[in-house]
Scaffold this active site. Structure first.
Site, PDB file in Angstrom:
ATOM      1  N   SER A 169       0.428  -0.805  -0.005  1.00 12.36           N
ATOM      2  CA  SER A 169      -0.151  -0.291  -0.104  1.00 12.36           C
ATOM      3  C   SER A 169       0.699   1.193   0.072  1.00 12.36           C
ATOM      4  O   SER A 169       1.929   1.557  -1.081  1.00 12.36           O
ATOM      5  CB  SER A 169      -1.725   0.098   1.195  1.00 12.36           C
ATOM      6  OG  SER A 169      -1.936   0.818   0.895  1.00 12.36           O
ATOM      7  N   ASP A 334      -9.085  -7.078  -3.789  1.00 10.78           N
ATOM      8  CA  ASP A 334      -9.101  -5.542  -3.480  1.00 10.78           C
ATOM      9  C   ASP A 334      -9.450  -4.754  -4.515  1.00 10.78           C
ATOM     10  O   ASP A 334      -9.509  -4.286  -5.920  1.00 10.78           O
ATOM     11  CB  ASP A 334      -7.790  -5.007  -3.904  1.00 10.78           C
ATOM     12  CG  ASP A 334      -6.998  -3.757  -2.840  1.00 10.78           C
ATOM     13  OD1 ASP A 334      -7.700  -3.224  -3.279  1.00 10.78           O
ATOM     14  OD2 ASP A 334      -5.483  -3.786  -2.692  1.00 10.78           O
ATOM     15  N   HIS A 364      -8.010  -4.904  -0.279  1.00 14.06           N
ATOM     16  CA  HIS A 364      -6.440  -4.981   0.686  1.00 14.06           C
ATOM     17  C   HIS A 364      -6.087  -5.320   1.637  1.00 14.06           C
ATOM     18  O   HIS A 364      -5.306  -5.490   1.593  1.00 14.06           O
ATOM     19  CB  HIS A 364      -7.307  -2.956   0.561  1.00 14.06           C
ATOM     20  CG  HIS A 364      -5.381  -2.098  -0.027  1.00 14.06           C
ATOM     21  ND1 HIS A 364      -4.512  -2.021  -0.673  1.00 14.06           N
ATOM     22  CD2 HIS A 364      -5.464  -1.272   1.238  1.00 14.06           C
ATOM     23  CE1 HIS A 364      -3.918  -1.527   0.055  1.00 14.06           C
ATOM     24  NE2 HIS A 364      -3.882  -0.776   1.203  1.00 14.06           N
TER      25      HIS A 364
END
Ligand SMILES: CC(=O)SCCNC(=O)CCNC(=O)[C@H](O)C(C)(C)COP(=O)(O)OP(=O)(O)OC[C@H]1O[C@@H](n2cnc3c(N)ncnc32)[C@H](O)[C@@H]1OP(=O)(O)O
Ligand SMILES: N[C@@H](CCO)C(=O)O
Length: 385
Positions: A169, A334, A364
């Site tokens: 991320s 995600d 995610h």
């Protein structure tokens, strides 16, 4: 089942972050940059301090160091004991330790708290040289600035080149910046659940969250850090977290887990809450207790600005520099950073082969939850490092 709701007011977190004072684990260290950090957007940031934690021992030749980079609301506590801000220990506990994917009998693992954050490193809630807190005077920082500060940390630790840089991320954005901007210092790369550049939709999600924080009257233009206890923009930060948390999970998971069920204690038609509403309230409350709203804005702005191709002739040209062994993985469910973005990364990075897929119903957050699959990727990467 947890029935907590957001309290009307919350105690102000310690000015420089929820876990900095007292550090119960006693393992966090800091480096302070000697001079001002030049910033990509112009100007320079004086007095920069980076907090970090390490596991294992650095080899005499410095060859066994692995850099692990956290996501938006993470911090340096990748593994280790519980404490304030870490009720269940580190966020990748299962992956760090003797015999684990990041085997600390072999690797020296380093995890900094990001520049702009609030868990030990310099950010908007930190003391400003000359007096007061940075607040709204904290400058716009980019991933490249954050990586520059991390490079200063590497210098201070005597690490000329990381055996591997790993991030998911927001941490993946910095890992990419290491590989593109400092390929000679990046021995191998693992990027999880992040794009080459923030898309319009990702910028939109971030902008909505920033707007929620700024619309809280307690935000006071970002000048709230010296407000009396209870005076921070907690409601705005809580709303931002609720919005974000929906994007971190998947629609099928939320449906299967909560459906349309009311939270025990009150039907939504009579002033109660849906279970999913209560779940979001819970995550909002938890974040507000441990995270600074100013850091949330600063880091979200940095993520919105993420573009590995900026000033480098575009993403494709930039990614051609990434010739070290690389793995790029996405989470199949995600919806925030869809795997198609990671497929593009894998195709554009010469050191990478096909896209790796983390199979997960959780969306995610799968990069945090599916530690067995992430551990397999780390082991594969380190076998090439
Ligand atoms: C790299 C990094 O940045 S990581 C930093 C750590 N990240 C975070 O803390 C982010 C916030 N949390 C998360 O994103 C996720 O919780 C993860 C990824 C850490 C873990 O995910 P999961 O294990 O699936 O946890 P999940 O999202 O189901 O949340 C469980 C919590 O919801 C609570 N909960 C579940 N149902 C309800 C409900 N109906 N009402 C209220 N609370 C509820 C549980 O009691 C539990 O509470 P606790 O965490 O205080 O023990
Ligand atoms: N749960 C993660 C998701 C963002 O990647 C965080 O809070 O940092």
């Amino acid at each position: 089942m947890n029935t907590s709701a957001e309290p009307a007011t919350l105690p102000l977190p310690p000015a420089t972050g929820g876990w900095q004072e007292g550090d119960p684990a006693g393992r966090r260290s800091w480096v302070t940059l000697d001079g001002p950090l030049p910033l990509e957007a112009g100007g320079a940031l004086p007095g920069v301090r980076l907090a970090y934690e390490t596991w294992g021992r650095l080899a005499p030749d410095g060859s066994n160091a692995v850099l692990v980079l956290h996501a938006l609301t993470g911090d340096s506590h990748v593994a280790g004991p519980a404490g304030p801000g870490h009720p269940t220990g580190g966020w990748w506990d299962a992956l760090v330790g003797p015999g684990r994917a990041l085997d600390t009998s072999r690797w020296f693992v380093v995890a900094p708290n990001v520049l702009g954050g609030c868990q030990g490193s310099t950010g908007p809630s930190s003391a400003r040289p000359g007096g007061g807190r940075w607040g709204p005077a904290f400058p716009y920082v980019t991933q490249r600035d954050q990586v520059a500060a991390e490079a200063a940390l590497a210098d201070a630790l005597g690490i000329a080149r990381w055996a591997a840089v790993i991030g998911g991320s927001m941490g993946g954005m910095r890992a990419l910046e290491w590989a593109v901007g400092r390929p000679e210092r990046t021995g191998a790369l693992l990027v999880l659940a992040c794009p080459a550049a923030a898309s319009a939709e990702q910028i939109a999600w971030g902008a909505v969250q920033i707007a929620a924080i700024r619309s809280d009257p307690a935000w006071q233009g970002g000048r709230y850090h010296d407000a009396p206890a209870g005076g921070g923009p907690y409601r705005g930060l809580g709303i931002a977290r609720r919005i974000a948390h929906v994007t971190y999970r998947s629609e099928p998971e939320l449906g299967a887990r909560f459906g349309r069920d009311p939270q025990p204690g009150g039907h939504p038609w009579r002033g109660g809450r849906y279970q999913v509403e209560s779940y979001l309230d819970h995550h909002a409350t938890k974040l507000v207790r441990r995270f600074d709203a100013g850091s949330y804005v600063t880091l979200t702005e940095a993520m919105n600005g993420h573009d590995v191709g900026r000033g480098r002739g575009g993403a494709a040209a930039a990614l051609r520099r990434v010739r070290m062994p690389a793995l790029v993985a996405g989470v199949d469910s995600d919806r925030l950073y869809p795997p198609g973005q990671q497929a593009e990364l894998a195709a554009a990075i010469p050191g990478a082969d096909r896209l790796r897929t983390i199979e997960s119903p959780y969306g995610h957050d799968g990069f945090l939850i599916e530690t067995a699959q992430v551990g397999g990727l780390i082991e594969e990467l380190l076998s090439q490092a």
